[in-house]
Design a protein around this motif. Structure first.
Motif, PDB file in Angstrom:
ATOM      1  N   LEU A   1      32.230 -18.632   1.366  1.00  0.00           N
ATOM      2  CA  LEU A   1      33.007 -18.897   0.150  1.00  0.00           C
ATOM      3  C   LEU A   1      34.138 -17.892  -0.010  1.00  0.00           C
ATOM      4  O   LEU A   1      35.253 -18.242  -0.405  1.00  0.00           O
ATOM      5  CB  LEU A   1      32.083 -18.850  -1.075  1.00  0.00           C
ATOM      6  N   GLU A   2      33.850 -16.638   0.303  1.00  0.00           N
ATOM      7  CA  GLU A   2      34.884 -15.610   0.191  1.00  0.00           C
ATOM      8  C   GLU A   2      36.052 -15.906   1.128  1.00  0.00           C
ATOM      9  O   GLU A   2      37.222 -15.770   0.749  1.00  0.00           O
ATOM     10  CB  GLU A   2      34.288 -14.241   0.509  1.00  0.00           C
ATOM     11  N   ASN A   3      35.736 -16.333   2.342  1.00  0.00           N
ATOM     12  CA  ASN A   3      36.794 -16.668   3.296  1.00  0.00           C
ATOM     13  C   ASN A   3      37.616 -17.862   2.815  1.00  0.00           C
ATOM     14  O   ASN A   3      38.849 -17.880   2.939  1.00  0.00           O
ATOM     15  CB  ASN A   3      36.192 -16.970   4.667  1.00  0.00           C
ATOM     16  N   ARG A   4      36.920 -18.861   2.259  1.00  0.00           N
ATOM     17  CA  ARG A   4      37.631 -20.037   1.757  1.00  0.00           C
ATOM     18  C   ARG A   4      38.526 -19.678   0.570  1.00  0.00           C
ATOM     19  O   ARG A   4      39.663 -20.149   0.462  1.00  0.00           O
ATOM     20  CB  ARG A   4      36.630 -21.117   1.366  1.00  0.00           C
ATOM     21  N   VAL A   5      38.005 -18.835  -0.332  1.00  0.00           N
ATOM     22  CA  VAL A   5      38.810 -18.403  -1.480  1.00  0.00           C
ATOM     23  C   VAL A   5      40.031 -17.624  -1.013  1.00  0.00           C
ATOM     24  O   VAL A   5      41.145 -17.805  -1.525  1.00  0.00           O
ATOM     25  CB  VAL A   5      37.953 -17.557  -2.444  1.00  0.00           C
ATOM     26  N   ARG A   6      39.851 -16.751  -0.020  1.00  0.00           N
ATOM     27  CA  ARG A   6      40.972 -15.969   0.500  1.00  0.00           C
ATOM     28  C   ARG A   6      42.035 -16.889   1.107  1.00  0.00           C
ATOM     29  O   ARG A   6      43.238 -16.709   0.889  1.00  0.00           O
ATOM     30  CB  ARG A   6      40.476 -14.975   1.547  1.00  0.00           C
ATOM     31  N   THR A   7      41.568 -17.904   1.858  1.00  0.00           N
ATOM     32  CA  THR A   7      42.507 -18.848   2.476  1.00  0.00           C
ATOM     33  C   THR A   7      43.279 -19.624   1.417  1.00  0.00           C
ATOM     34  O   THR A   7      44.508 -19.770   1.490  1.00  0.00           O
ATOM     35  CB  THR A   7      41.749 -19.827   3.389  1.00  0.00           C
ATOM     36  N   ARG A   8      42.553 -20.125   0.400  1.00  0.00           N
ATOM     37  CA  ARG A   8      43.215 -20.889  -0.664  1.00  0.00           C
ATOM     38  C   ARG A   8      44.186 -20.006  -1.447  1.00  0.00           C
ATOM     39  O   ARG A   8      45.262 -20.451  -1.855  1.00  0.00           O
ATOM     40  CB  ARG A   8      42.174 -21.491  -1.617  1.00  0.00           C
ATOM     41  N   THR A   9      43.816 -18.754  -1.655  1.00  0.00           N
ATOM     42  CA  THR A   9      44.699 -17.834  -2.382  1.00  0.00           C
ATOM     43  C   THR A   9      45.987 -17.596  -1.607  1.00  0.00           C
ATOM     44  O   THR A   9      47.087 -17.594  -2.175  1.00  0.00           O
ATOM     45  CB  THR A   9      43.980 -16.500  -2.638  1.00  0.00           C
ATOM     46  N   GLU A  10      45.862 -17.407  -0.294  1.00  0.00           N
ATOM     47  CA  GLU A  10      47.053 -17.213   0.535  1.00  0.00           C
ATOM     48  C   GLU A  10      47.935 -18.457   0.515  1.00  0.00           C
ATOM     49  O   GLU A  10      49.171 -18.356   0.441  1.00  0.00           O
ATOM     50  CB  GLU A  10      46.628 -16.874   1.966  1.00  0.00           C
ATOM     51  N   GLU A  11      47.304 -19.639   0.574  1.00  0.00           N
ATOM     52  CA  GLU A  11      48.082 -20.883   0.508  1.00  0.00           C
ATOM     53  C   GLU A  11      48.789 -21.015  -0.834  1.00  0.00           C
ATOM     54  O   GLU A  11      49.944 -21.457  -0.908  1.00  0.00           O
ATOM     55  CB  GLU A  11      47.160 -22.084   0.738  1.00  0.00           C
ATOM     56  N   LEU A  12      48.088 -20.628  -1.915  1.00  0.00           N
ATOM     57  CA  LEU A  12      48.688 -20.698  -3.246  1.00  0.00           C
ATOM     58  C   LEU A  12      49.880 -19.758  -3.361  1.00  0.00           C
ATOM     59  O   LEU A  12      50.933 -20.128  -3.895  1.00  0.00           O
ATOM     60  CB  LEU A  12      47.638 -20.351  -4.302  1.00  0.00           C
ATOM     61  N   HIS A  13      49.743 -18.530  -2.844  1.00  0.00           N
ATOM     62  CA  HIS A  13      50.858 -17.579  -2.875  1.00  0.00           C
ATOM     63  C   HIS A  13      52.051 -18.110  -2.076  1.00  0.00           C
ATOM     64  O   HIS A  13      53.211 -17.963  -2.501  1.00  0.00           O
ATOM     65  CB  HIS A  13      50.409 -16.229  -2.317  1.00  0.00           C
ATOM     66  N   ALA A  14      51.761 -18.730  -0.932  1.00  0.00           N
ATOM     67  CA  ALA A  14      52.846 -19.286  -0.118  1.00  0.00           C
ATOM     68  C   ALA A  14      53.559 -20.415  -0.861  1.00  0.00           C
ATOM     69  O   ALA A  14      54.793 -20.518  -0.844  1.00  0.00           O
ATOM     70  CB  ALA A  14      52.288 -19.795   1.214  1.00  0.00           C
ATOM     71  N   THR A  15      52.774 -21.262  -1.548  1.00  0.00           N
ATOM     72  CA  THR A  15      53.369 -22.351  -2.328  1.00  0.00           C
ATOM     73  C   THR A  15      54.220 -21.811  -3.464  1.00  0.00           C
ATOM     74  O   THR A  15      55.319 -22.312  -3.738  1.00  0.00           O
ATOM     75  CB  THR A  15      52.258 -23.261  -2.895  1.00  0.00           C
ATOM     76  N   LEU A  16      53.724 -20.770  -4.139  1.00  0.00           N
ATOM     77  CA  LEU A  16      54.488 -20.166  -5.233  1.00  0.00           C
ATOM     78  C   LEU A  16      55.797 -19.572  -4.730  1.00  0.00           C
ATOM     79  O   LEU A  16      56.837 -19.675  -5.393  1.00  0.00           O
ATOM     80  CB  LEU A  16      53.647 -19.087  -5.922  1.00  0.00           C
ATOM     81  N   ARG A  17      55.757 -18.946  -3.549  1.00  0.00           N
ATOM     82  CA  ARG A  17      56.994 -18.385  -2.990  1.00  0.00           C
ATOM     83  C   ARG A  17      57.995 -19.489  -2.673  1.00  0.00           C
ATOM     84  O   ARG A  17      59.204 -19.335  -2.914  1.00  0.00           O
ATOM     85  CB  ARG A  17      56.672 -17.565  -1.733  1.00  0.00           C
ATOM     86  N   ARG A  18      57.493 -20.620  -2.138  1.00  0.00           N
ATOM     87  CA  ARG A  18      58.393 -21.745  -1.858  1.00  0.00           C
ATOM     88  C   ARG A  18      58.994 -22.299  -3.146  1.00  0.00           C
ATOM     89  O   ARG A  18      60.182 -22.645  -3.198  1.00  0.00           O
ATOM     90  CB  ARG A  18      57.639 -22.845  -1.106  1.00  0.00           C
ATOM     91  N   LEU A  19      58.167 -22.382  -4.195  1.00  0.00           N
ATOM     92  CA  LEU A  19      58.670 -22.874  -5.479  1.00  0.00           C
ATOM     93  C   LEU A  19      59.727 -21.939  -6.056  1.00  0.00           C
ATOM     94  O   LEU A  19      60.730 -22.386  -6.624  1.00  0.00           O
ATOM     95  CB  LEU A  19      57.512 -23.032  -6.471  1.00  0.00           C
ATOM     96  N   GLU A  20      59.499 -20.637  -5.920  1.00  0.00           N
ATOM     97  CA  GLU A  20      60.485 -19.672  -6.415  1.00  0.00           C
ATOM     98  C   GLU A  20      61.814 -19.831  -5.680  1.00  0.00           C
ATOM     99  O   GLU A  20      62.885 -19.800  -6.298  1.00  0.00           O
ATOM    100  CB  GLU A  20      59.947 -18.250  -6.246  1.00  0.00           C
ATOM    101  N   ARG A  21      61.726 -20.005  -4.353  1.00  0.00           N
ATOM    102  CA  ARG A  21      62.960 -20.201  -3.584  1.00  0.00           C
ATOM    103  C   ARG A  21      63.649 -21.501  -3.995  1.00  0.00           C
ATOM    104  O   ARG A  21      64.880 -21.559  -4.121  1.00  0.00           O
ATOM    105  CB  ARG A  21      62.657 -20.205  -2.083  1.00  0.00           C
ATOM    106  N   SER A  22      62.849 -22.559  -4.229  1.00  0.00           N
ATOM    107  CA  SER A  22      63.426 -23.840  -4.654  1.00  0.00           C
ATOM    108  C   SER A  22      64.085 -23.712  -6.018  1.00  0.00           C
ATOM    109  O   SER A  22      65.170 -24.263  -6.253  1.00  0.00           O
ATOM    110  CB  SER A  22      62.333 -24.919  -4.701  1.00  0.00           C
TER     111      SER A  22
END
Length: 220
Positions: free
Chosen positions: A43-64
């Motif tokens: 679960l910890e690994n899955r949460v870490r992966t989802r968190t990294e994906e969320l941060h990447a999405t937020l960065r893309r949204l900020e650039r957009s």
């Protein structure tokens, strides 16, 4: 074998069975604990992966968002430049129409046939419609560019209607139409010049496109 020895043997068997049962339970508990530990790690690994994906999405949204803001500012500057150009070039834009009006007037004077006069009148109406549209567009452009600032004040509609009636009644009579204004005793807050311009456009179009009957102007 003596009875006492048999009794002791039975006791030893029971003790041994109890010990075996306790050991088995302890092993089961250890197995469950290990399983829970593995689940927690997963679960910890899955949460870490989802968190990294969320941060990447937020960065893309900020650039957009940054790109959208830049595009919006560019579009607004372009629109403002266009508006200022139209406001500054209003005389030059209308000058060809004025020349066309003069040419049509000269053409009307030399026309003797009814068919030719009819065509001249159609051209005149088309030019008038185009001029009204251009003047309206230029008025809006001047407002947007800040060239014209509305002067808000009290406007007596009865006085304004009386002035409009004097201006448009000859045109209505020329077309065989009636032009009536309902009595009104209302004062509104507006820019008198701009409000008059709006009503002039409405009346001009109403008379131009009314074939029979008349035009009635009123307020609610």
């Amino acid at each position: 074998m003596p009875l006492r020895d048999i009794s002791d043997l039975e006791k030893l068997k029971k003790i041994n069975a109890a010990l075996v049962n306790r050991v088995e339970r302890a092993m089961d508990q250890q197995g469950n604990a290990f399983s829970l530990f593995q689940t927690a790690i997963s679960l910890e690994n899955r949460v870490r992966t989802r968190t990294e994906e969320l941060h990447a999405t937020l960065r893309r949204l900020e650039r957009s968002n940054i790109d959208l803001v830049a595009a919006k500012e560019t579009a607004e500057l372009a629109n403002l430049s266009k508006t200022r150009f139209l406001a500054a070039a209003s005389h030059d834009v209308l000058q060809p129409l004025n020349a066309a009006h003069l040419s049509v007037s000269a053409l009307a004077e030399v026309q003797t046939g009814e068919e030719g006069k009819k065509l001249v009148r159609q051209v005149e109406r088309s030019l008038e419609t185009m001029e009204d549209l251009l003047r309206t567009l230029l008025d809006i452009s001047k407002l947007d560019a800040g060239v014209v600032q509305p002067e808000i004040g009290d406007v007596n509609l009865e006085t304004l209607f009386s002035s409009l009636r004097s201006d448009f009644l000859p045109e209505a009579q020329k077309k065989g139409l009636s032009l009536k204004f309902r009595p009104v005793n209302v004062v509104v807050r507006s820019d008198r010049t701009l409000l008059r311009r709006i009503l002039q456009n409405i009346l001009s179009n109403a008379l131009r496109y009314t074939r029979s009957g008349g035009v009635l102007v009123g307020t609610r």
